[in-house]
Every structure is written in C-alpha cells, then in structure tokens.
Design a protein around this motif. Structure first.
Motif, PDB file in Angstrom:
ATOM      1  N   ASN A 146       0.839  -1.194   0.000  1.00 21.31           N
ATOM      2  CA  ASN A 146       0.000   0.000   0.000  1.00 21.31           C
ATOM      3  C   ASN A 146       0.873   1.242   0.000  1.00 21.31           C
ATOM      4  O   ASN A 146       2.013   1.209   0.391  1.00 21.31           O
ATOM      5  N   PRO A 195      -0.111   5.107   1.077  1.00 23.05           N
ATOM      6  CA  PRO A 195      -1.197   5.988   1.486  1.00 23.05           C
ATOM      7  C   PRO A 195      -1.211   7.276   0.689  1.00 23.05           C
ATOM      8  O   PRO A 195      -0.195   7.697   0.142  1.00 23.05           O
ATOM      9  N   GLN A 242       1.971   2.379  13.155  1.00 21.92           N
ATOM     10  CA  GLN A 242       1.201   3.459  12.537  1.00 21.92           C
ATOM     11  C   GLN A 242       1.883   3.947  11.264  1.00 21.92           C
ATOM     12  O   GLN A 242       1.245   4.108  10.225  1.00 21.92           O
ATOM     13  N   HIS A 290       1.625   1.626   8.327  1.00 20.70           N
ATOM     14  CA  HIS A 290       0.247   1.390   7.905  1.00 20.70           C
ATOM     15  C   HIS A 290      -0.323   0.041   8.337  1.00 20.70           C
ATOM     16  O   HIS A 290      -1.069  -0.584   7.581  1.00 20.70           O
ATOM     17  N   SER A 300      -2.924  -1.812  10.335  1.00 20.93           N
ATOM     18  CA  SER A 300      -4.220  -1.429  10.886  1.00 20.93           C
ATOM     19  C   SER A 300      -5.073  -2.670  11.058  1.00 20.93           C
ATOM     20  O   SER A 300      -5.143  -3.504  10.146  1.00 20.93           O
TER      21      SER A 300
END
Length: 192
Positions: free
Chosen positions: A7, A9, A96, A99, A101
């Motif tokens: 990913n 962001p 954090q 990423h 989560s």
C-alpha cells in the motif's frame, strides 16, 4: 499501484519540528561548505554532498564521511523511534507509520506485525522531515529492488543499532527467496 507495494497511502504524515539538533544535523554541520537541506532525504543529501565535493567512491574523505554518515543515520533512527525493544510505545508508532491497521495492543503482536513488514529504513528516518509516506513492500525482493534503485541503503551492522532497529533489518543485497502457498507469499524458512 505498483505490484511491489502492499500500500501507499494518499496522505502524508504530519511533520514534527524540534529546536534541537539531530544526529544528521550534527553530521552535515561538520561540512559547513555544503548547503544541507534538512527537509530532504538524508541519503539523497549525502549523495548530493559527495557530488558537490567531487568525491570518488574510493576517495578517503568520502569513505570517512560515509562511515560517519552511517553512524548518524543509525543514531537518527534511534533518536526518532528509540532503542528499547521492550517498550510498546515505539512499536505502536512504527505500526502506525508502516500502515498496520488496526494497530496491535500488545508488544508481541506489534513486534510480529513489524517483523513481517518490508520497508526501507532510510524512508522511515526521512518521513519525519520530508513528510513523504513510507512505502510498504510485499516482499524482501521488492524492497531490495527499490533500495538498490534509489541508493537508500541503511547500515546493516552498526555499533549504535538499538534493539528496535534490529527487527527491521533485511537482506538487501541477497534477498531471501519466497514461495507461494495457498495464494499467499511466505518466506522460504530454510537456510542456504
């Protein structure tokens, strides 16, 4: 999205500003003729400095500067994230930034989540000043290709490396092969 990335962001993390000098600030201050940009990537600034001083790879001055830069880079990581591998707070911060989560609640879960993540450690250092998000790669091979392409190498062996940092170090020059099992990529656990 690149097939090498898990990913990326769309939002940038908030920048943190301090009035104290960081290890990288101190390193670059030792080269007062160089116009250091503290909001740029540390590695790119180092390479720019080498170009500006017209240092070849074998140049003694460059070799000394490179050793000192690597020490400063490791110390900068420690300055930002800490060194205590038994403290939950820096682990949650790392989760954090990379990423993960939801962010795990336990030390063991945070460690496992971070250990299973492939990120460029120079990018982890840089994100605090550049505001650029940290890319997460699906494999050690993808991370290796990115690191070689960008020249953002983090010193693997360093006297200043803390316990937290050691969980993030990967095999960049010779990444471990991977296998595909049940549609998921897993690291090949056998040793050569």
């Amino acid at each position: 999205m690149s097939p090498l990335l898990i990913n990326k962001p769309k939002t940038k993390p908030k920048r943190s500003y301090t009035s104290t000098q960081t290890p990288l600030d101190i390193f670059f201050a030792g080269y007062s003729k160089f116009g250091y940009n503290p909001s740029a990537s540390a590695s790119l600034e180092f390479y720019r400095m080498c170009d500006e001083f017209d240092w070849d790879r074998e140049d003694e001055e460059r070799e000394k500067a490179s050793r000192d830069f690597k020490d400063a880079l490791v110390q900068q990581f420690n300055y930002i994230y800490g060194t205590d591998a038994d403290d939950l707070t820096p682990w949650r911060t790392l989760c954090q930034i990379v990423h993960i989560s939801p962010i795990p609640d336990t030390l063991t879960s945070c460690r496992e989540a971070v250990k299973a993540t492939y990120v460029n450690i120079v990018d982890l250092v840089d994100t605090k000043v550049t505001g650029e998000p940290v890319m997460v790669f699906v494999s050690e091979v993808g991370l290796s290709e990115y690191t070689k392409r960008t020249g953002k190498f983090f010193p693997r062996e360093n006297a200043y490396a803390g316990g937290l940092l050691k969980y993030l170090l990967r095999q960049i020059m010779d990444p471990r092969p991977e296998q595909v099992r049940s549609g998921r990529k897993t690291r090949n656990r056998h040793k050569p």
